[in-house]
Design an enzyme around this catalytic site. Structure first.
Site, mmCIF file in Angstrom:
data_model
loop_
_atom_site.group_PDB
_atom_site.id
_atom_site.type_symbol
_atom_site.label_atom_id
_atom_site.label_comp_id
_atom_site.label_asym_id
_atom_site.label_seq_id
_atom_site.Cartn_x
_atom_site.Cartn_y
_atom_site.Cartn_z
ATOM 1 C CD1 TRP A 196 5.714 7.486 -3.644
ATOM 2 C CD2 TRP A 196 6.090 6.472 -5.608
ATOM 3 N NE1 TRP A 196 6.515 6.400 -3.411
ATOM 4 C CE2 TRP A 196 6.760 5.745 -4.597
ATOM 5 C CE3 TRP A 196 6.175 6.034 -6.927
ATOM 6 C CZ2 TRP A 196 7.514 4.607 -4.851
ATOM 7 C CZ3 TRP A 196 6.924 4.898 -7.189
ATOM 8 C CH2 TRP A 196 7.579 4.192 -6.155
ATOM 9 C CG ASP A 363 10.203 1.436 7.289
ATOM 10 O OD1 ASP A 363 9.047 1.357 6.835
ATOM 11 O OD2 ASP A 363 10.903 2.461 7.169
ATOM 12 C CG ASP A 364 4.722 -0.965 7.056
ATOM 13 O OD1 ASP A 364 4.136 -1.476 8.007
ATOM 14 O OD2 ASP A 364 4.169 -0.600 6.005
ATOM 15 N NE ARG A 440 2.010 0.827 1.096
ATOM 16 C CZ ARG A 440 2.880 0.709 2.080
ATOM 17 N NH1 ARG A 440 2.632 1.246 3.247
ATOM 18 N NH2 ARG A 440 3.995 0.071 1.916
ATOM 19 C CE LYS A 473 10.339 6.032 6.790
ATOM 20 N NZ LYS A 473 10.893 4.956 5.954
ATOM 21 C CD1 TRP A 474 3.415 10.556 10.936
ATOM 22 C CD2 TRP A 474 3.717 11.353 12.999
ATOM 23 N NE1 TRP A 474 2.217 11.101 11.348
ATOM 24 C CE2 TRP A 474 2.379 11.593 12.608
ATOM 25 C CE3 TRP A 474 4.124 11.769 14.261
ATOM 26 C CZ2 TRP A 474 1.466 12.244 13.435
ATOM 27 C CZ3 TRP A 474 3.219 12.422 15.074
ATOM 28 C CH2 TRP A 474 1.898 12.648 14.669
ATOM 29 C CG ASP A 475 5.251 6.228 5.886
ATOM 30 O OD1 ASP A 475 5.006 7.167 5.136
ATOM 31 O OD2 ASP A 475 5.681 5.122 5.475
ATOM 32 C CG ASN A 477 2.672 4.999 3.172
ATOM 33 O OD1 ASN A 477 3.495 5.401 2.362
ATOM 34 N ND2 ASN A 477 3.016 4.483 4.332
ATOM 35 C CB CYS A 523 8.024 9.423 6.239
ATOM 36 S SG CYS A 523 7.975 8.271 4.847
ATOM 37 C CG ASP A 545 9.034 5.844 -0.837
ATOM 38 O OD1 ASP A 545 9.660 5.999 0.229
ATOM 39 O OD2 ASP A 545 7.832 5.529 -0.878
HETATM 40 C C1 DGJ Z 1 6.560 4.619 2.560
HETATM 41 C C2 DGJ Z 1 7.865 5.153 3.022
HETATM 42 O O1 DGJ Z 1 8.250 6.231 2.237
HETATM 43 C C3 DGJ Z 1 8.896 4.039 3.004
HETATM 44 O O2 DGJ Z 1 10.145 4.544 3.374
HETATM 45 C C4 DGJ Z 1 8.463 2.942 3.920
HETATM 46 O O3 DGJ Z 1 8.465 3.405 5.246
HETATM 47 C C5 DGJ Z 1 7.083 2.458 3.528
HETATM 48 N N1 DGJ Z 1 6.137 3.539 3.414
HETATM 49 C C6 DGJ Z 1 6.568 1.454 4.522
HETATM 50 O O4 DGJ Z 1 5.291 1.098 4.293
#
Ligand code: DGJ
Length: 728
Positions: A196, A363-364, A440, A473-475, A477, A523, A545
């Site tokens: 990361w 964003d989030d 997370r 924006k499709w994240d 995590n 993403c 990030d």
């Molecule tokens: C991870 C992404 O890479 C960030 O840009 C942001 O969108 C966060 N998640 C939001 O939780």
């Protein structure tokens, strides 16, 4: 072009600068002959005579145990004397797994092969389908090879068919296998490794006897290892030498191996990660592997990268979106994190409008109960307590100010503290009776289940239908754990990883089709799913990030080994940088971000007047060069992993325009004489460099070069280069 010579039973496949040869030997096995610089069809007979090894007079030799152990193969076998890693292994009803495939027939068809439910090359001139059959069962195997005159990429895949009645299990199904000949240990391998915030660092190691294996077992392609390997001949560098690229067009758990055998030949192959993989194939069933993009370059790593960039732009990324002028985005994540309300967002939007930005991306944190990362995922409805008037109010404000609106989702995830989880706890990946692994604070939805994908499709669609949203924006995590789904019986759990990837592709396919006017950005906690499969749906992907003005040069450099700069989302963020704590000049952050789909991710209301002026200039600059970002050729001039400089250059296809961005990391009294030789220009043309007030021929700029400017720590420069006196 694909030639078949029926006398020698040989195939010669040729693209722009390469040829690839193979033939059916006397035992009916598909033997690899050649891959390298382009040669003519007339040489096919020579290849068979000179490279058709082993030249045994007795075809039955291939049935003896050892004969295939040194044979360069297009499909490594198992359990019949080839002791190197196999390519496709099928376990039959009685448990026997020996697998060796022989030629049955072939056909050459016009165009590309469409892969149902998976990303694939959208076009090709011709495709060779070679059908082989297992010696020990009714399993058939198609090896597919697609070529195009204007590309150095050969697209490979395999299809496994159960033509019998008995069920069988695929234990391994790689997408391709090829072999590079013995050159006495002079090859090395390049992989893109990382973590990361440090994605895709090029790592080069020598290849030696044994197997080099790169893989992801995380359920997606991952930050840690990109699904790409290059094999470099001795002396291969950025500008010269031969190299071979292997890029999987796949976003799931993968493996690529390079096995140096006893006779020093190298078998390279890859595909879906075979660790605990299994796929049941009933009579009549068909299984298709993901595609792989193989690339030969005789012009070093730089040549390979440019070939891949053209390939991704022309063959993989959605043609409607690939050359679309990218909106200059202002994203609120690093400006507010979860802590925002209408007023905060409106003030950022107001400033963005004044500075000339195009799209505000929320964003989030806008949905469900989401004031931190422990809750809300899965509840894709707006949190009206946080956003008075809901999305409509924010979108309305954007419109008033002349901005478009984008929205963040993390469709594959669920929080335990969410309405979705309370209603469907079994929709999260886990194993009943075992505490799930959290990351997370969240769990992953079981995308192997159609009803789960359907539900997410409906809820995300509702938001997109009911609001004027031009950008998503499709994240994603977290990694996948447990690797278990209650929806499959015990003997089919080996299908889990690939079925998850298919679920992701299913949702991506349906959403991008249903909303053709929405621009989808990929993403995954930064750049954790930056691969050829994801690019099929997402024309650009959040690269990392880590937006630090120094670290970013490395991440973008490494990413560009395969992927075009237009596919990298690059934002200017605040300093001290939130990831590294480093302060770099605002101009440097802007210059580095201009080598991609540029945008901003900081609280614009906190900028000084001087910084605002710089933003305006950066946007103005970007509008002059975004054509080069979208369509140009990339030349990497100074390697940030090897020295005090970073420098990259974009050159228009007609060579009339170029753009250089450089950075000097440390002020150092002793290194200011560094000469930078430009690349990619036309030797015979005359160019002016605006910032330097210099006019010179392409030959001089590339031959003699220019000195790198003396700059303070993390100082940067940009040069705009344009052809002058077009008519002499
Ligand atoms: C991870 C992404 O890479 C960030 O840009 C942001 O969108 C966060 N998640 C939001 O939780």
């Amino acid at each position: 072009m694909i030639y078949y010579n029926s006398q020698t039973k040989s195939f010669l496949l040729s693209g722009k600068n390469y040829s690839y040869g193979m033939y059916i030997n006397r035992a009916g096995l598909l033997q690899h002959l050649y891959w390298g610089k382009k040669i003519g069809a007339a040489d096919a007979a020579f290849l068979v005579a000179a490279h058709g090894l082993p030249a045994s007079p007795n075809p039955d030799d291939y049935n003896k145990e050892i004969a295939t152990d040194g044979m360069p193969s297009e499909c490594g076998s198992f359990g019949r004397g080839d002791f190197r890693p196999a390519t496709v292994v099928v376990r039959r009803k009685d448990g026997a797994a020996m697998s060796r495939f022989r030629y049955v027939s072939h056909k050459i068809v016009k165009g590309a092969l469409h892969l149902q439910g998976m990303p694939c090359a959208r076009k090709a001139d011709e495709t060779l389908i070679l059908t082989l059959k297992d010696d020990f069962s009714d399993i058939e195997l198609d090896l597919n090879y697609s070529v195009s005159e204007d590309s150095d990429v050969l697209v490979r895949s395999a299809v496994i068919r159960n033509a019998g009645k008995d069920a069988a299990e695929i234990a391994k199904a790689f997408s391709f296998c090829t072999e590079l000949p013995d050159t006495r240990g002079t090859y090395s391998a390049l992989r893109l490794a990382g973590s990361w915030a440090r994605e895709r660092t090029p790592v080069i190691t020598p290849l030696a006897e044994g197997t080099l294996r790169i893989e992801s077992a995380r359920g997606y392609s991952s930050h840690q290892m990109n699904p790409f390997l290059a094999v470099l001949s001795e002396g291969c560098g950025e500008e010269r030498g031969e190299c071979y690229g292997f890029n999987l067009l796949y976003s799931g758990s993968f493996a690529i191996t390079a096995d140096v055998s006893q006779n020093k030949s190298i078998r390279v192959q890859g595909g879906i990660n075979d660790y605990l993989f299994g796929w049941q194939l009933q009579g009549g069933d068909v299984f298709a592997t993901p595609q792989a993009a193989l690339c030969y370059s005789g012009e070093g790593l730089g040549g390979m990268s440019r070939a891949y960039h053209d390939f991704f732009r022309e063959y993989i990324i959605d043609p409607k979106r690939v050359y679309m002028r990218r909106p200059i985005v202002i994203n609120n994540w690093e400006a507010t994190y979860f802590d925002f309300d209408n007023e905060k967002l409106f003030s950022i939007i107001d400033e963005a409008a004044k500075l000339g930005m195009d799209t505000f991306v929320l964003d989030d944190g806008w949905f469900g109960k989401r004031d931190g990362d422990a809750s809300g995922l899965g509840d894709w409805f707006v949190n009206e307590r946080k956003l008075k008037g809901g999305l409509k109010a924010v979108i309305g404000h954007c419109k008033e100010k002349g901005l478009k609106f984008g929205l963040w989702f993390e469709p594959e995830m669920v929080s335990e503290d969410s309405d979705l989880y309370r209603a469907h706890p079994d929709w999260a990946i886990g194993k009943a009776g075992a505490e799930p692994c959290r990351s997370r604070n969240q769990l992953v939805l079981d995308f192997t289940r159609k009803e789960v994908v359907d539900y997410i499709f409906e809820t995300v669609s509702k938001i997109l239908r009911e609001n004027d949203i031009s950008y998503v924006k499709w994240d994603k995590n977290r990694d996948i754990t447990e690797n278990y789904t209650a929806s499959l019986p015990a003997d089919r759990q080996g299908e889990f990883w690939h079925r998850y990837a298919l679920g992701f592709y299913d949702l991506a396919e349906r959403l991008t089709k249903a909303f053709p006017n929405v621009f989808f950005e990929g993403c995954a906690g930064g750049g954790g799913r930056f691969d050829g499969g994801a690019l099929y749906y997402f024309p650009q992907i959040w690269t990392s990030d880590d937006t630090d003005g120094l670290e970013r040069t490395k991440i973008q450099w490494g990413t560009s080994v395969c992927y075009p700069v237009s596919s990298m989302s690059c934002h200017v963020s605040a300093c001290p940088n939130h990831q590294t704590g480093r302060t770099t000049p605002f101009a440097t952050r802007g210059a580095v971000a201009s080598l991609g789909a540029t945008g901003y991710e900081l609280d614009l209301t906190k900028l000084s007047e001087e910084e605002k002026m710089q933003v305006r200039e950066q946007i103005e600059n970007y509008k002059q060069i975004d054509e080069l970002v979208l369509k140009g050729d990339l030349y990497r001039l100074a390697d940030p992993f090897d020295g005090n400089y970073f420098c990259e250059m974009l050159v228009g296809k007609d060579k009339s325009k170029a753009y250089v961005v450089g950075e000097r990391f440390r002020a150092d009294p002793c290194d200011h004489d560094r000469v930078l030789k430009l690349r990619g220009l036309d030797e015979g043309k005359t160019y002016a460099i605006r910032e330097l007030n210099v006019t010179a021929s392409g030959a001089a700029l590339m031959g003699a070069g220019l000195f790198c400017p003396r700059l303070p720590d993390c100082g940067s420069w940009v040069w705009h280069i344009e052809e002058v006196n077009k008519k002499g």
